[in-house]
Design a protein around this motif. Structure first.
Motif, PDB file in Angstrom:
ATOM      1  N   PRO A 200       0.794  -1.228   0.000  1.00 11.98           N
ATOM      2  CA  PRO A 200       0.000   0.000   0.000  1.00 11.98           C
ATOM      3  C   PRO A 200       0.828   1.281   0.000  1.00 11.98           C
ATOM      4  O   PRO A 200       0.524   2.214  -0.761  1.00 11.98           O
ATOM      5  CB  PRO A 200      -0.833  -0.125   1.281  1.00 11.98           C
ATOM      6  N   THR A 201       1.861   1.356   0.826  1.00  9.54           N
ATOM      7  CA  THR A 201       2.669   2.575   0.872  1.00  9.54           C
ATOM      8  C   THR A 201       3.352   2.825  -0.463  1.00  9.54           C
ATOM      9  O   THR A 201       3.398   3.954  -0.961  1.00  9.54           O
ATOM     10  CB  THR A 201       3.726   2.495   1.992  1.00  9.54           C
ATOM     11  N   VAL A 202       3.891   1.762  -1.045  1.00 11.32           N
ATOM     12  CA  VAL A 202       4.532   1.873  -2.357  1.00 11.32           C
ATOM     13  C   VAL A 202       3.515   2.309  -3.402  1.00 11.32           C
ATOM     14  O   VAL A 202       3.807   3.144  -4.280  1.00 11.32           O
ATOM     15  CB  VAL A 202       5.185   0.530  -2.742  1.00 11.32           C
ATOM     16  N   ASN A 203       2.313   1.771  -3.303  1.00 10.34           N
ATOM     17  CA  ASN A 203       1.256   2.136  -4.251  1.00 10.34           C
ATOM     18  C   ASN A 203       0.853   3.601  -4.109  1.00 10.34           C
ATOM     19  O   ASN A 203       0.616   4.292  -5.113  1.00 10.34           O
ATOM     20  CB  ASN A 203       0.043   1.237  -4.035  1.00 10.34           C
ATOM     21  N   TYR A 204       0.786   4.118  -2.880  1.00  8.52           N
ATOM     22  CA  TYR A 204       0.439   5.527  -2.684  1.00  8.52           C
ATOM     23  C   TYR A 204       1.477   6.435  -3.353  1.00  8.52           C
ATOM     24  O   TYR A 204       1.135   7.442  -3.977  1.00  8.52           O
ATOM     25  CB  TYR A 204       0.343   5.861  -1.196  1.00  8.52           C
ATOM     26  N   PHE A 205       2.729   6.085  -3.204  1.00 11.86           N
ATOM     27  CA  PHE A 205       3.799   6.846  -3.835  1.00 11.86           C
ATOM     28  C   PHE A 205       3.666   6.815  -5.360  1.00 11.86           C
ATOM     29  O   PHE A 205       3.700   7.854  -6.034  1.00 11.86           O
ATOM     30  CB  PHE A 205       5.147   6.274  -3.398  1.00 11.86           C
ATOM     31  N   ALA A 206       3.488   5.622  -5.901  1.00 14.72           N
ATOM     32  CA  ALA A 206       3.380   5.472  -7.352  1.00 14.72           C
ATOM     33  C   ALA A 206       2.172   6.217  -7.908  1.00 14.72           C
ATOM     34  O   ALA A 206       2.260   6.891  -8.952  1.00 14.72           O
ATOM     35  CB  ALA A 206       3.302   3.989  -7.717  1.00 14.72           C
ATOM     36  N   GLU A 207       1.049   6.110  -7.224  1.00 19.40           N
ATOM     37  CA  GLU A 207      -0.172   6.761  -7.696  1.00 19.40           C
ATOM     38  C   GLU A 207      -0.029   8.281  -7.690  1.00 19.40           C
ATOM     39  O   GLU A 207      -0.584   8.976  -8.556  1.00 19.40           O
ATOM     40  CB  GLU A 207      -1.353   6.335  -6.835  1.00 19.40           C
TER      41      GLU A 207
ATOM     42  N   SER B  67      11.095  -0.569  -1.125  1.00 19.75           N
ATOM     43  CA  SER B  67      10.662  -0.828   0.254  1.00 19.75           C
ATOM     44  C   SER B  67       9.598   0.173   0.684  1.00 19.75           C
ATOM     45  O   SER B  67       9.576   1.318   0.196  1.00 19.75           O
ATOM     46  CB  SER B  67      11.855  -0.738   1.208  1.00 19.75           C
ATOM     47  N   PRO B  68       8.711  -0.219   1.605  1.00 21.55           N
ATOM     48  CA  PRO B  68       7.693   0.712   2.117  1.00 21.55           C
ATOM     49  C   PRO B  68       8.309   1.957   2.760  1.00 21.55           C
ATOM     50  O   PRO B  68       7.782   3.062   2.597  1.00 21.55           O
ATOM     51  CB  PRO B  68       6.928  -0.130   3.139  1.00 21.55           C
ATOM     52  N   GLN B  69       9.418   1.784   3.487  1.00 24.74           N
ATOM     53  CA  GLN B  69      10.055   2.924   4.135  1.00 24.74           C
ATOM     54  C   GLN B  69      10.536   3.937   3.101  1.00 24.74           C
ATOM     55  O   GLN B  69      10.328   5.147   3.242  1.00 24.74           O
ATOM     56  CB  GLN B  69      11.244   2.448   4.980  1.00 24.74           C
ATOM     57  N   ASP B  70      11.173   3.445   2.027  1.00 21.60           N
ATOM     58  CA  ASP B  70      11.653   4.354   0.986  1.00 21.60           C
ATOM     59  C   ASP B  70      10.497   5.002   0.236  1.00 21.60           C
ATOM     60  O   ASP B  70      10.578   6.169  -0.167  1.00 21.60           O
ATOM     61  CB  ASP B  70      12.570   3.610   0.017  1.00 21.60           C
ATOM     62  N   ALA B  71       9.417   4.251   0.031  1.00 20.13           N
ATOM     63  CA  ALA B  71       8.238   4.829  -0.620  1.00 20.13           C
ATOM     64  C   ALA B  71       7.669   5.972   0.219  1.00 20.13           C
ATOM     65  O   ALA B  71       7.263   7.009  -0.318  1.00 20.13           O
ATOM     66  CB  ALA B  71       7.184   3.753  -0.845  1.00 20.13           C
ATOM     67  N   TYR B  72       7.651   5.800   1.539  1.00 18.07           N
ATOM     68  CA  TYR B  72       7.163   6.854   2.422  1.00 18.07           C
ATOM     69  C   TYR B  72       8.051   8.097   2.316  1.00 18.07           C
ATOM     70  O   TYR B  72       7.546   9.223   2.224  1.00 18.07           O
ATOM     71  CB  TYR B  72       7.120   6.358   3.861  1.00 18.07           C
ATOM     72  N   LEU B  73       9.362   7.904   2.320  1.00 13.41           N
ATOM     73  CA  LEU B  73      10.269   9.043   2.151  1.00 13.41           C
ATOM     74  C   LEU B  73      10.019   9.730   0.813  1.00 13.41           C
ATOM     75  O   LEU B  73      10.094  10.956   0.699  1.00 13.41           O
ATOM     76  CB  LEU B  73      11.723   8.578   2.243  1.00 13.41           C
ATOM     77  N   GLY B  74       9.705   8.924  -0.208  1.00 10.38           N
ATOM     78  CA  GLY B  74       9.393   9.491  -1.516  1.00 10.38           C
ATOM     79  C   GLY B  74       8.144  10.343  -1.493  1.00 10.38           C
ATOM     80  O   GLY B  74       8.105  11.419  -2.107  1.00 10.38           O
ATOM     81  N   ILE B  75       7.122   9.898  -0.784  1.00  2.00           N
ATOM     82  CA  ILE B  75       5.880  10.669  -0.660  1.00  2.00           C
ATOM     83  C   ILE B  75       6.161  12.019  -0.005  1.00  2.00           C
ATOM     84  O   ILE B  75       5.676  13.063  -0.459  1.00  2.00           O
ATOM     85  CB  ILE B  75       4.836   9.879   0.158  1.00  2.00           C
TER      86      ILE B  75
END
Length: 429
Positions: free
Chosen positions: A61-68, A276-284
């Motif tokens: 989910p976190t990765v998906n939020y970033f991608a979306e 990773s979810p952590q990196d996706a969160y940092l990306g957001i």
């Protein structure tokens, strides 16, 4: 509600607090796997009859939020986030040319990309041809044969900051039924959106200006949702049955998204460069300041470029803000939000003086990243592009005295004073 504007999308798109216990900031779903509700639920997920998450390597989910969110900023239809920019490039081109074929590629690209072109893709039977025909539609038209599976370019190139005419390239490519892949890393969707100029696929190293803080490694693949270009004759891989799909093909399962779907099913799933979810969160979090960061970086780069162009220690400078820029007319037309934070210049001195200059820099960080909040400097021919052959250096128009700057968010006058004192320390002023 009307279509949201760019700066609202970078804060809001792709995420709803209502789906996440009203959390304003997207949660980090730090989990390897997800429970199945039942055996039927498990089978539905594995056969793509039902949407959901089963294992974080292929979906989180976190990765998906970033991608979306990036999808919304680019105006794309489909997206997948992966573990690095190189993974995004590799999965994209393998997905297009599996089983053999030719990719016509711009010579004005990142050195690691050219290294992959020279050493990785031939092992998979994929021929990469670097060609400056991407600058001339007529020449490009003549080079697109039945064997060509894609055109690959960078919108703003690394390290020269060249801006290519994606509209013209796309028009020629589509005449032959071939997609255009654009690495938009340096531009980001704030400065340039390739899909609006005819490109079919966009890739990013999200490590760089897109997220902007030098604290994660990430990549993205996006497309325009038009699957009609991928004919069964030229791209049979999208139409071949796969056992785990119940004997159906990617095109059968997702007729509007089989390019990204196959990239996930085959390359992300089996080669495994997951974000990773952590990196996706940092990306957001990084995306939330995209406009402000890139706008100031563009202004700082323009001010530094003007200083360098006036310096007797400098032979030449390349940045879209300059009247001397090779693609000035194109830049004035398309880069209305700024020319980006990357510029390059040729130092007027010996290799020893160049080394002395770099060793005396104090505010700039001497390393190979781009788009950071901090200002960065590097001698590209000896580092990021050291893999190139002499012929590739010449084709890419990278002289041996090239220095690349990625302007950060510091005060531009402080950065200029730092360059000045380093020139003096090297005996260039």
């Amino acid at each position: 509600m009307a279509e949201l504007r760019f700066d609202t999308k970078k804060i809001k798109a792709g995420y709803s607090p209502l789906d996440n216990n009203l959390a304003i900031s997207p949660p980090i779903y730090q989990t390897a796997a997800y429970d199945f509700k039942s055996t039927e639920h498990a089978q539905n997920l594995f056969t793509y009859k039902e949407a959901g998450y089963l294992y974080t390597r292929v979906g989180n989910p976190t990765v998906n939020y970033f991608a979306e969110r990036v999808k919304a900023l680019d105006g794309a239809k489909n997206v997948v986030a992966v573990g690095s920019g190189m993974a995004a490039i590799s999965y994209t081109l393998l997905n297009l040319a599996v089983g053999g074929g030719t990719i016509l590629a711009s010579p004005y690209v990142y050195g690691g990309t050219i290294d992959a072109f020279d050493r990785l893709f031939p092992e998979f039977g994929v021929n990469i041809k670097l060609t400056d025909a991407i600058l001339d539609p007529e020449k490009l038209d003549a080079e697109i044969t039945d064997d060509v599976k894609a055109i690959y370019v960078e919108s703003i190139s690394n390290p020269n900051a060249y801006l290519l005419d994606i509209d013209a390239i796309s028009e020629v490519a589509h005449k032959h039924g071939v997609p255009v892949v654009v690495d938009n890393t340096l531009a980001t969707p704030y400065l340039y959106r390739p899909l609006e100029h005819g490109a079919d696929i966009v890739v990013y190293s999200a490590t760089k200006a897109l997220t902007g803080h030098g604290n994660l490694i990430a990549g993205l693949i996006l497309d325009n949702g038009d699957m009609s270009l991928y004919t069964k004759e030229r791209y049979p891989q999208f139409y071949k049955p796969i056992v785990m799909l119940g004997g159906k093909s990617p095109a059968d399962i997702f007729p509007d998204n089989f390019f990204i779907f196959r990239a996930i099913l085959v390359y992300l799933n089996l080669l495994g460069a997951a974000l990773s979810p952590q990196d996706a969160y940092l990306g957001i979090i990084g995306l939330e300041t995209l406009s402000e960061r890139v706008s100031k970086q563009s202004k700082n780069a323009a001010k530094i470029a003007a200083y360098l162009e006036s310096s007797p220690a400098v032979e030449w400078v390349r940045h879209p803000s300059l009247a001397s820029y090779k693609f000035k007319e194109l830049a004035d037309k398309h880069l209305t939000n700024g020319g980006g934070g990357v510029l390059s210049f040729g130092i007027k001195g010996t290799p020893e003086q160049e080394a002395e200059f770099l060793n005396n820099i104090k505010l700039f960080h001497y390393h190979v990243n781009l788009g950071d909040a901090r200002s960065l400097i590097v001698d590209s021919p000896n580092t990021t592009h050291s893999e190139l052959t002499e012929d590739e250096f010449k084709l890419a128009e990278i002289p041996r005295n090239l220095i690349r700057i990625s302007a950060g968010l510091e005060d531009a006058d402080d950065l200029i004073e730092d360059l000045e004192q380093a020139f003096k320390a090297a005996g260039l002023l």
